[in-house]
Design a protein around this motif. Structure first.
Motif, mmCIF file in Angstrom:
data_model
loop_
_atom_site.group_PDB
_atom_site.id
_atom_site.type_symbol
_atom_site.label_atom_id
_atom_site.label_comp_id
_atom_site.label_asym_id
_atom_site.label_seq_id
_atom_site.Cartn_x
_atom_site.Cartn_y
_atom_site.Cartn_z
ATOM 1 N N HIS A 4 0.842 -1.185 0.000
ATOM 2 C CA HIS A 4 0.000 0.000 0.000
ATOM 3 C C HIS A 4 0.884 1.244 0.000
ATOM 4 C CE1 HIS A 4 -3.785 -2.128 0.639
ATOM 5 N NE2 HIS A 4 -3.143 -2.888 1.505
ATOM 6 N N GLY A 5 0.330 2.333 -0.507
ATOM 7 C CA GLY A 5 0.983 3.625 -0.415
ATOM 8 C C GLY A 5 2.401 3.635 -0.922
ATOM 9 N N GLU A 6 3.315 4.009 -0.016
ATOM 10 C CA GLU A 6 4.713 4.144 -0.381
ATOM 11 C C GLU A 6 5.314 2.816 -0.823
ATOM 12 O OE1 GLU A 6 6.864 5.984 2.728
ATOM 13 O OE2 GLU A 6 5.759 7.873 2.636
ATOM 14 N N ASP A 7 4.871 1.719 -0.210
ATOM 15 C CA ASP A 7 5.391 0.401 -0.592
ATOM 16 C C ASP A 7 5.049 0.091 -2.045
ATOM 17 O OD1 ASP A 7 6.459 -0.016 1.901
ATOM 18 O OD2 ASP A 7 4.721 -1.131 2.647
ATOM 19 N N THR A 8 3.823 0.394 -2.436
ATOM 20 C CA THR A 8 3.404 0.161 -3.815
ATOM 21 C C THR A 8 4.214 1.024 -4.770
ATOM 22 O OG1 THR A 8 1.149 -0.383 -3.148
ATOM 23 C CG2 THR A 8 1.481 0.264 -5.441
ATOM 24 N N HIS A 9 4.365 2.285 -4.442
ATOM 25 C CA HIS A 9 5.144 3.199 -5.294
ATOM 26 C C HIS A 9 6.582 2.710 -5.431
ATOM 27 C CE1 HIS A 9 6.342 6.915 -7.231
ATOM 28 N NE2 HIS A 9 7.349 6.994 -6.380
ATOM 29 N N LEU A 10 7.157 2.239 -4.352
ATOM 30 C CA LEU A 10 8.531 1.740 -4.384
ATOM 31 C C LEU A 10 8.636 0.497 -5.260
ATOM 32 C CD1 LEU A 10 11.454 1.832 -3.413
ATOM 33 C CD2 LEU A 10 10.751 0.529 -1.382
ATOM 34 N N LEU A 11 7.653 -0.394 -5.143
ATOM 35 C CA LEU A 11 7.656 -1.605 -5.956
ATOM 36 C C LEU A 11 7.567 -1.260 -7.439
ATOM 37 C CD1 LEU A 11 7.528 -4.693 -6.254
ATOM 38 C CD2 LEU A 11 5.046 -4.538 -5.908
ATOM 39 N N LEU A 12 6.661 -0.360 -7.783
ATOM 40 C CA LEU A 12 6.511 0.037 -9.181
ATOM 41 C C LEU A 12 7.775 0.734 -9.686
ATOM 42 C CD1 LEU A 12 2.835 1.386 -9.241
ATOM 43 C CD2 LEU A 12 3.681 -0.869 -9.900
ATOM 44 N N LYS A 13 8.402 1.499 -8.823
ATOM 45 C CA LYS A 13 9.640 2.177 -9.199
ATOM 46 C C LYS A 13 10.738 1.168 -9.497
ATOM 47 C CE LYS A 13 12.783 5.836 -7.655
ATOM 48 N NZ LYS A 13 13.078 6.813 -6.568
ATOM 49 N N ARG A 14 10.824 0.118 -8.700
ATOM 50 C CA ARG A 14 11.831 -0.921 -8.924
ATOM 51 C C ARG A 14 11.562 -1.680 -10.217
ATOM 52 N NH1 ARG A 14 12.062 -4.766 -3.949
ATOM 53 N NH2 ARG A 14 13.558 -5.794 -5.363
ATOM 54 N N VAL A 15 10.269 -1.982 -10.460
ATOM 55 C CA VAL A 15 9.918 -2.677 -11.707
ATOM 56 C C VAL A 15 10.254 -1.800 -12.912
ATOM 57 C CG1 VAL A 15 8.043 -3.629 -13.092
ATOM 58 C CG2 VAL A 15 8.098 -4.058 -10.630
ATOM 59 N N SER A 16 9.935 -0.521 -12.818
ATOM 60 C CA SER A 16 10.197 0.391 -13.935
ATOM 61 C C SER A 16 11.687 0.546 -14.201
ATOM 62 C CB SER A 16 9.574 1.758 -13.657
ATOM 63 O OG SER A 16 10.249 2.411 -12.600
ATOM 64 N N ALA A 17 12.507 0.224 -13.181
ATOM 65 C CA ALA A 17 13.961 0.313 -13.322
ATOM 66 C C ALA A 17 14.565 -1.026 -13.743
ATOM 67 C CB ALA A 17 14.572 0.785 -12.009
ATOM 68 N N ASP A 18 13.733 -1.890 -14.347
ATOM 69 C CA ASP A 18 14.188 -3.180 -14.899
ATOM 70 C C ASP A 18 14.619 -4.188 -13.840
ATOM 71 O OD1 ASP A 18 13.773 -1.978 -17.351
ATOM 72 O OD2 ASP A 18 15.886 -1.514 -17.678
ATOM 73 N N ASP A 19 14.042 -4.091 -12.651
ATOM 74 C CA ASP A 19 14.351 -5.033 -11.582
ATOM 75 C C ASP A 19 13.504 -6.290 -11.770
ATOM 76 O OD1 ASP A 19 14.497 -6.470 -9.169
ATOM 77 O OD2 ASP A 19 14.880 -4.634 -8.017
ATOM 78 N N GLY A 20 14.129 -7.364 -12.262
ATOM 79 C CA GLY A 20 13.420 -8.611 -12.536
ATOM 80 C C GLY A 20 12.837 -9.247 -11.298
ATOM 81 N N ASP A 21 13.560 -9.192 -10.199
ATOM 82 C CA ASP A 21 13.058 -9.770 -8.950
ATOM 83 C C ASP A 21 11.809 -9.031 -8.474
ATOM 84 O OD1 ASP A 21 15.049 -11.678 -8.849
ATOM 85 O OD2 ASP A 21 16.403 -10.396 -7.662
ATOM 86 N N ALA A 22 11.821 -7.724 -8.611
ATOM 87 C CA ALA A 22 10.659 -6.926 -8.212
ATOM 88 C C ALA A 22 9.462 -7.263 -9.090
ATOM 89 C CB ALA A 22 10.991 -5.435 -8.310
ATOM 90 N N PHE A 23 9.719 -7.478 -10.372
ATOM 91 C CA PHE A 23 8.611 -7.807 -11.262
ATOM 92 C C PHE A 23 8.023 -9.172 -10.919
ATOM 93 C CE2 PHE A 23 6.812 -9.594 -15.196
ATOM 94 C CZ PHE A 23 5.844 -8.630 -15.442
ATOM 95 N N ARG A 24 8.870 -10.143 -10.591
ATOM 96 C CA ARG A 24 8.364 -11.465 -10.194
ATOM 97 C C ARG A 24 7.530 -11.358 -8.926
ATOM 98 N NH1 ARG A 24 13.157 -13.130 -12.716
ATOM 99 N NH2 ARG A 24 14.446 -12.611 -10.900
ATOM 100 N N PHE A 25 7.969 -10.528 -8.006
ATOM 101 C CA PHE A 25 7.191 -10.296 -6.787
ATOM 102 C C PHE A 25 5.854 -9.641 -7.139
ATOM 103 C CE2 PHE A 25 5.948 -7.606 -3.171
ATOM 104 C CZ PHE A 25 5.906 -8.549 -2.163
ATOM 105 N N PHE A 26 5.911 -8.646 -8.013
ATOM 106 C CA PHE A 26 4.711 -7.956 -8.487
ATOM 107 C C PHE A 26 3.749 -8.945 -9.152
ATOM 108 C CE2 PHE A 26 2.494 -5.907 -12.013
ATOM 109 C CZ PHE A 26 1.885 -4.826 -11.406
#
Length: 200
Positions: A4-26
């Motif tokens: 939620h909130g900041e956590d969601t924004h951080l996750l999306l930011k990591r995915v947008s930065a080509d973080d494969g692990d973050a995308f798998r978590f997403f």
């Protein structure tokens, strides 16, 4: 558990930065939600599995814009809707559309330029999709009238309806088609619509 909130924004930011692990978590975090959205439009689990893969692939391709997403739930719903409707349209293009073993296609007037050719082909596919989603009685009346060329009295006899009911159902069918078409062609008039399809 959803972020939620900041956590969601951080996750999306990591995915947008080509973080494969973050995308798998997403992917694991939102798979069920996306599947549920797709099922709302498709109603078929096998189709949903294919579409959900396309949805997440689409999200990954456009990952650079994820940081601009304000409402993730709305974003996922919209992406799921678009991919589901695209899948349904593709199915109509690849398979013969039939009704009681009646195969039909909407033939549009001959275009006079490459640009018109593209427009007519696009509208042809859109019309086929719209007509298949009409209520059963409206769809049958429309097909019998516009494809088979039956008079309202003949349709009434075949469908065991009154002639006035047939007229009402035909009006409902045309109204629904026009409303649906105007989502794609906002300035479409009834006269132009009639000109576009050769069986009118």
């Amino acid at each position: 558990m959803k972020t939620h909130g900041e956590d969601t924004h951080l996750l999306l930011k990591r995915v947008s930065a080509d973080d494969g692990d973050a995308f798998r978590f997403f992917y694991n975090l939102y798979y069920k939600d996306v599947f549920r959205y797709a099922y709302y439009f498709l109603g078929n689990k096998e189709s949903c599995r294919e579409v959900v893969s396309n949805i997440f692939f689409s999200i990954w391709k456009s990952r650079s814009s994820l940081t601009k997403v304000d409402n993730l739930e709305s974003y996922l719903f919209i992406v799921s809707r678009n991919e589901s409707l695209r899948f349904r349209q593709q199915q109509y293009l690849e398979e013969a559309v039939s009704l009681d073993e009646l195969t039909f296609s909407l033939e549009l007037a001959a275009p006079d330029s490459p640009e018109n050719d593209l427009l007519y082909n696009e509208m042809n596919s859109t019309l086929s999709d719209i007509i298949q989603n009409l209520p059963d009685r409206c769809r049958m009346v429309f097909i019998l009238s516009r494809l088979e060329g039956l008079e309202y009295s003949q349709i009434a006899q075949r469908m065991n309806l009154t002639e006035s009911t047939v007229r009402v159902q035909m009006k409902i069918a045309i109204d629904k088609i026009m409303v649906a078409l105007r989502k794609y062609y906002p300035h479409l008039t009834l006269a132009v619509f009639f000109d576009f399809i050769s069986f009118f």
